[in-house]
Scaffold this active site. Structure first.
Site, PDB file in Angstrom:
ATOM      1  N   GLY A  30     -54.324  -0.512 -10.927  1.00  0.00           N
ATOM      2  CA  GLY A  30     -54.133  -1.417 -12.049  1.00  0.00           C
ATOM      3  C   GLY A  30     -55.410  -2.215 -12.249  1.00  0.00           C
ATOM      4  N   THR A  31     -55.650  -2.641 -13.474  1.00  0.00           N
ATOM      5  CA  THR A  31     -56.929  -3.313 -13.739  1.00  0.00           C
ATOM      6  C   THR A  31     -56.768  -4.783 -14.107  1.00  0.00           C
ATOM      7  OG1 THR A  31     -56.877  -2.222 -15.913  1.00  0.00           O
ATOM      8  CG2 THR A  31     -58.223  -1.211 -14.211  1.00  0.00           C
ATOM      9  N   THR A  32     -56.887  -5.146 -15.369  1.00  0.00           N
ATOM     10  CA  THR A  32     -57.143  -6.540 -15.710  1.00  0.00           C
ATOM     11  C   THR A  32     -55.880  -7.382 -15.926  1.00  0.00           C
ATOM     12  OG1 THR A  32     -59.145  -5.743 -16.794  1.00  0.00           O
ATOM     13  CG2 THR A  32     -58.520  -8.018 -17.214  1.00  0.00           C
TER      14      THR A  32
END
Length: 258
Positions: A30-32
């Site tokens: 998962g990123t931001t």
């Protein structure tokens, strides 16, 4: 968590035995995640993209979850471990409330999450790190608060706004320009979507609003009334208003002044 540590520690996320590996393990990440406070509460939001190396692993992953009635967790890092950790965290808070007859303080919740992240350090060293963002409404102080973490479980309280994940440097730059102390709830929700849009503009691992597939950021609001997730219609309306402004000024308002 204490019970499992005593009786079956191998069931805890951070204690699972992995085979020896050469280099990092490829797993969906998962990123931001972004958060911003406003008078009366806090907004926590995340984009929908999960990546695996240079590949988009999932376009509509959910990264923001309620921890309990007055708090939420946004996950960045190894998606599978992060979701498992969040579920265990939710169970911990529910168990405490049932046993003690009262909710754990927001400070106590933040400390408990720090302990859980620290227990995952062994897996983080193999490339399976989990770095969440925790936000909630402090019923004692009557305001929204944000806590960020590092892979060792180190905890910091952020003032005003915060971001974590691969696109955090770009999201934080956007929030730094747009944030002010007297934001309304509507302005705060628009701000976090704007920050995610700016992150997606410069970070390939962050997904922007996908109008064709109708995939929009997950935006949650936590106030004295509790946790609330914006509906898809509400999120899409905010995203579309930002996209319309960007079509008129692709590089932002500053371009008009040059």
């Amino acid at each position: 968590m204490d019970f499992l540590s005593d009786h079956q520690p191998e069931l805890l996320p951070g204690n699972k035995k992995l085979p020896p590996v050469q280099g990092a393990i490829e797993a969906p990440h998962g990123t931001t995640i972004v958060a911003v406070t406003f008078p009366g509460g806090v907004v926590l939001a995340g984009d929908r993209r999960a990546t695996m190396g240079n590949v988009i692993a999932q376009r509509d992953i959910e990264k923001v979850f309620p921890a309990d009635e007055y708090s939420a967790v946004g996950i960045a890092g190894t998606a599978g471990l992060a979701v498992e950790m969040v579920k265990l965290f939710q169970l911990e808070l529910e168990h405490f409330e049932k046993v003690e007859g009262t909710q754990l303080s927001l400070e106590g919740k933040a400390n408990r999450l720090s302990t859980m992240i620290r227990s995952n350090l062994g897996m983080a060293m193999q490339g399976l790190a989990v770095v969440p963002l925790f936000a909630g409404y402090d019923v004692d102080r009557e305001k929204g608060r944000i806590f960020s973490y590092d892979v060792t479980g180190g905890r910091s309280e952020e003032q005003g706004y915060a971001a974590t994940g691969s696109g955090s440097i770009f999201a934080r730059g956007a929030m730094k320009k747009l944030f002010r102390e007297n934001l309304s709830e509507a302005e705060a929700t628009t701000l976090v979507v704007q920050a995610l849009y700016d992150a997606a503009d410069d970070d390939s691992a962050t997904g922007g609003p996908d109008v064709a597939r109708r995939i929009y950021p997950i935006v949650t609001v936590i106030t004295e009334d509790g946790f609330r997730r914006l509906t898809e219609n509400e999120s899409s309306e905010i995203a579309r208003s930002i996209l319309e402004r960007r079509l008129e000024q692709p590089d932002g308002p500053r371009a008009a002044l040059l």
